[in-house]
Write a protein that holds these residues in place. Structure first.
Motif, PDB file in Angstrom:
ATOM      1  N   SER A 129       0.856  -1.261   0.381  1.00 43.56           N
ATOM      2  CA  SER A 129       0.090  -0.196  -0.412  1.00 43.56           C
ATOM      3  C   SER A 129       0.617   1.572  -0.048  1.00 43.56           C
ATOM      4  O   SER A 129       0.248   2.155  -0.481  1.00 43.56           O
ATOM      5  N   VAL A 130       2.301   1.026   0.300  1.00 42.17           N
ATOM      6  CA  VAL A 130       2.582   2.286   0.556  1.00 42.17           C
ATOM      7  C   VAL A 130       2.794   3.577  -0.680  1.00 42.17           C
ATOM      8  O   VAL A 130       3.629   4.492  -0.277  1.00 42.17           O
ATOM      9  N   GLU A 131       3.251   2.640  -1.578  1.00 42.62           N
ATOM     10  CA  GLU A 131       3.734   3.013  -3.087  1.00 42.62           C
ATOM     11  C   GLU A 131       2.457   3.930  -3.763  1.00 42.62           C
ATOM     12  O   GLU A 131       2.259   4.939  -3.846  1.00 42.62           O
ATOM     13  N   GLN A 132       1.196   3.595  -3.348  1.00 44.70           N
ATOM     14  CA  GLN A 132      -0.025   4.118  -3.837  1.00 44.70           C
ATOM     15  C   GLN A 132      -0.744   4.816  -2.999  1.00 44.70           C
ATOM     16  O   GLN A 132      -0.634   6.593  -3.458  1.00 44.70           O
ATOM     17  N   GLN A 133      -0.274   5.078  -1.825  1.00 39.97           N
ATOM     18  CA  GLN A 133      -0.459   5.830  -1.185  1.00 39.97           C
ATOM     19  C   GLN A 133       0.829   7.448  -1.008  1.00 39.97           C
ATOM     20  O   GLN A 133       0.644   8.286  -1.256  1.00 39.97           O
ATOM     21  N   ALA A 134       1.985   6.593  -1.560  1.00 40.29           N
ATOM     22  CA  ALA A 134       3.351   8.628  -1.904  1.00 40.29           C
ATOM     23  C   ALA A 134       2.455   8.630  -3.460  1.00 40.29           C
ATOM     24  O   ALA A 134       2.417  10.147  -3.838  1.00 40.29           O
ATOM     25  N   ASP A 135       1.889   7.917  -3.903  1.00 35.01           N
ATOM     26  CA  ASP A 135       1.036   8.626  -5.348  1.00 35.01           C
ATOM     27  C   ASP A 135       0.718   9.540  -5.305  1.00 35.01           C
ATOM     28  O   ASP A 135      -0.096  10.602  -5.886  1.00 35.01           O
TER      29      ASP A 135
END
Length: 890
Positions: free
Chosen positions: A479-485
């Motif tokens: 989930s962290v990559e999506q949150q960063a985007d």
């Protein structure tokens, strides 16, 4: 035939148990060997040969573990046959054909089948008693053997579990030593990754919480909800609801068991009862502080970190427990508020929900499983935890009920896993080591564990932590990559909005604007020392006279003017001035000095507004600081005594030293009398409805006058005639401020003749205004006549018909004002400006630490947009930093 079948089952049971148990134990041992840590990474930090010595030690540990030999299973089966053969009677042995030769033949691989075939003949014999006796014997042998095998398997499992615990303790000890070496040596890069990855993630969550206090849909990063740990971190209140706000706990590995709040440097040793009690007390205090008046729970998050050997890295959030009933003292909406708070957190699609069920109470009393089932119907992010199973075992008669719970068959909900844990005996003072040992001892000796109700993989907080940690980090990575985007896109949108809304203004958030305004305010405080002395004294003198003029004219000068002689005049003046100087005057002057100082400060603040490059965004903050300064600044109390002395001495002196000062005093008298006369005439004109405007305006005003105003006009005319009569009659005291009875009666009759019927009080009130105007006019004439009278005053002559004691009175006042202004100016320059500077700094420091106050004085779309951009950038940077560290870690 049935007995033969039982024997065959017994054979396969024994063979399968032995082989299966040996294989399971061997496989468990191999798994343990594979899970042992790779210690080659320690070579960089340990002395030479240390890793080799450690590897050799672990190898010795592996060799010391003895596993059962499964190669002699046939021999053991033959031993069982021999034991069974001994129980047979001679006739049974004869029927079985159990000669020595036949008995030896049964010891080969097919011997048991031949023996069973022989036993068939016994079964067909007519001796029923022998058959029944043989059957009972076989059943007893089967039961005894099965129980013995089960005990052997349990003993083997316990033995290997102890070996595993011993190895884990040694590994923990080595890790502790390694962590301590890392803190002292230069292995910073490895420590940053190993030690602070979870701290970095915790910082990300803190940033998200500050960015969005309502926890809306933008925040999808995983958290654990409900407590998981090795001790009671949170307050336990003997049946009272104690968790009143979310508590975010960051778990990570460390050499010692310690806890620390995010905003504090104090560490709590969790192995000490006093520190543990202090930690719980501090948590309880912070919870109560966060709860607003009239509420029971709060949304404000309390953040702390917990470190210790063997702790799995994760972030958990303890929420207020779901309640069924609102007790006395709770807010009326407490139940719904708790459900709303829990729902808000659990609605995060990446939130890991620990569904905690108290094993000591009936499952039907659970009020949380239904909520969890609604939020996660498929159980993709729910882990069920059954607590207090030690109490459940002591009070439970139906063991199948707990088995159903742990198999996920009792509650109408699904979960990723089901675990049973014991968190101590329930005492709030138990240290962490005691709680761990108590849990291990319980499951090692548990009857339910021996009966197979508890599975080894479903028990202990350690296994629960492993499972939760795996799930937690898996979700974090997903989930962290999506949150960063998401935040990257938000940042782009906000930056575009700023460029369109404020194209020529530099972007500054609230803190930057505050610091800019702080600098400007402090610069102006410093500029107070640059104000010229003459300007200070002029402002002080002006404020002093404006404050004291009414008292001087009405209570001193007008009263003394009623005297028939100069001596009486001077006596009255001396007494009143002495009383004034001893009581009210110094205090009034101090207040005036403080007023002038803060007014000058306000002028310097407002001066910048005339600049073309002036930014009005900080105006409200500056005004608030000036207002707070007026409230906080207190004049040095020592100034009162000093002012009292110099003012008393100045007012007692009646000797005008030179002509210049005489003329200055006369000029001062003329100025103040003209100013006072203008004020009194204005009041009289307003009273009679005749404002001092143009003739046309007067005519219009006269036409619109009320009946009372017309009566005032007639009354004032009659009173002016009375004053003229007094001037003409030299035998009367024309300075007398009151009307005698005859004068009042005469005026009243004259008015009645003009059809103006008014009361005595009406005439007296009008007289006061008319008399003040005429009194000031007469003194103005005296002032002009005395301007050049200094020669006669100096010689003591009064044959010119003038004494000019009024000029001396105003000289005393003027000199007192000049001395007071100079003293206050020195007090301001030497002391008060520096004290004001310190107070302004304190006020600004208070503002800087009060976010609510700053938000009230620095507001608007420009500030809000800059604040939003600041928070989004901070979150994005934290996310990118964490992602980099996460990808770096192997």
């Amino acid at each position: 035939m049935s007995l033969l079948v039982r024997l065959l089952r017994l054979r396969y049971l024994l063979f399968g148990t032995a082989v299966g148990g040996g294989y399971a134990a061997h496989k468990k041992y191999e798994d343990i060997k594979k899970q042992l840590p790779d210690l080659t990474w320690m070579k960089e930090y340990l002395p030479e040969n240390a890793v080799d010595n450690l590897s050799k030690r672990l190898s010795d540990l592996k060799d010391s573990v003895s596993l059962p030999d499964t190669s002699n299973l046939q021999d053991r089966i033959r031993q069982l046959q021999d034991s069974f053969y001994k129980y047979l009677t001679p006739s049974q042995r004869l029927v079985l054909g159990s000669t020595d030769e036949q008995h030896e033949g049964e010891k080969n691989s097919d011997g048991l089948f031949a023996w069973a075939a022989s036993y068939k003949n016994v079964q067909n014999s007519p001796n029923a008693e022998e058959h029944e006796k043989l059957a009972r014997t076989a059943q007893q042998i089967q039961h005894d053997r099965a129980e013995k095998v089960q005990q052997e398997m349990m003993s083997i499992q316990i033995k290997y579990q102890r070996e595993i615990d011993r190895l884990e303790k040694e590994v923990k000890l080595l890790k502790k030593q390694q962590l301590l070496r890392q803190e002292k040596n230069v292995g910073k890069k490895l420590r940053r990754i190993k030690r602070s990855l979870i701290d970095m993630y915790s910082d990300v969550l803190d940033e998200l919480s500050e960015y969005d206090t309502n926890y809306n849909i933008q925040d999808h990063l995983p958290r654990l909800h409900e407590p998981i740990g090795f001790l009671y971190l949170f307050c336990s209140g003997a049946g009272e609801m104690m968790t009143r706000s979310p508590v975010k706990v960051t778990l990570s590995e460390g050499p010692y068991h310690i806890a620390q709040f995010r905003d504090s440097g104090k560490e709590y040793d969790l192995t000490k009862e006093n520190d543990l009690a202090a930690l719980r007390k501090e948590i309880e205090l912070r919870m109560k502080t966060s709860v607003k008046e009239g509420q029971t729970i709060s949304n404000e998050v309390i953040s702390l970190s917990v470190k210790g050997p063997g702790l799995q890295r994760m972030v958990l959030v303890d929420l207020p427990g779901i309640i069924s009933t609102e007790t006395q003292g709770m807010a009326s909406d407490t139940k719904n508020a708790i459900i709303k708070l829990a729902t808000t957190y659990m609605s995060n699609p990446n939130a890991i929900v620990l569904c905690i069920q108290d094993g000591s109470v009936d499952a039907e009393r659970s009020n949380v499983t239904e909520l969890v089932s609604k939020m996660d119907p498929h159980g993709k992010r729910t882990i069920f935890v059954l607590t207090k199973v030690d109490m459940a075992e002591a009070n439970l008669h139906d063991t199948d009920r707990i088995k159903k719970i742990l198999d996920g068959k009792l509650f109408p909900m699904k979960a990723l896993g089901y675990f049973a844990v014991v968190t101590g005996k329930g005492s709030a003072d138990d240290p962490i080591d005691f709680i761990q040992k108590y849990e291990e001892d319980f499951f090692r000796n548990s009857k339910l564990f021996k009966d197979g109700v508890f599975k080894a993989t479903q028990t202990t907080t350690r296994n629960l932590s492993f499972a939760v940690s795996d799930c937690f980090w898996k979700m974090v990575k997903e989930s962290v990559e999506q949150q960063a985007d998401t935040f990257k896109a938000s940042r782009f949108n906000l930056e575009t909005e700023w460029k369109n809304s404020f194209p020529k203004i530099r972007e500054q958030d609230r803190d930057e604007l505050f610091e800019k305004a702080r600098g400007e305010i402090l610069d102006e405080v410093v500029n107070l020392s640059l104000v010229p002395s003459q300007e200070w004294e002029q402002n002080i003198s002006k404020h002093l006279w404006n404050t004291m003029s009414d008292y001087v004219f009405n209570d001193i000068f007008a009263t003394a003017a009623q005297s028939a002689t100069v001596g009486s005049f001077n006596t009255i003046v001396d007494v009143k001035l002495q009383q004034w100087a001893e009581k009210e005057l110094p205090k009034q002057c101090v207040e005036i000095g403080q007023l002038v100082l803060l007014d000058e400060f306000r002028k310097l603040i407002d001066r910048e507004q005339k600049s073309r490059q002036y930014d009005p965004i900080g105006d409200e903050l500056k005004l608030s600081v000036v207002h707070s300064s007026r409230t906080r600044h207190q004049w040095d109390s020592k100034a009162l005594d000093s002012l009292r002395v110099i003012q008393t001495n100045a007012l007692q002196d009646r000797s005008v030293p030179d002509k210049h000062q005489w003329e200055a005093a006369a000029k001062f008298m003329e100025q103040v009398i003209r100013s006072q006369l203008e004020k009194e005439e204005s009041e009289l004109q307003t009273l009679i409805g005749m404002k001092k405007d143009s003739s046309w305006a007067r005519l219009v005003s006269l036409q619109r006058s009320t009946q009372e105003e017309k009566f005032r006009q007639q009354c004032s005319k009659e009173l002016e005639k009375l004053l003229q009569t007094r001037y003409q009659d030299k035998t009367k005291n024309v300075l007398r401020s009151s009307l005698d009875y005859d004068e009042l009666t005469a005026v009243k009759k004259n008015l009645q003749s003009q059809k103006v019927d008014v009361s005595s009080e009406f005439i007296t009130d009008t007289w006061q205004h008319v008399y003040k105007v005429q009194f000031l006019k007469r003194n103005l004439t005296t002032c002009l006549d005395c301007r050049r009278f200094f020669y006669y005053y100096q010689k003591g002559f009064s044959d010119q018909g003038l004494d000019c004691h009024e000029v001396v009175f105003f000289w005393r006042l003027k000199r007192m004002i000049e001395i007071t202004s100079n003293a206050i100016r020195q007090q301001i320059s030497n002391i008060e400006t520096r004290r004001l500077e310190r107070e302004v700094k304190e006020i600004l420091d208070d503002y800087s630490s009060d976010e609510t106050l700053k938000a009230n004085v620095l507001k608007g779309k420009r500030v809000d947009l800059a604040e939003e951009l600041k928070r989004v950038r901070q979150v994005q940077e934290k996310l990118e930093e964490f992602i980099e560290a996460l990808n770096t870690e192997k």
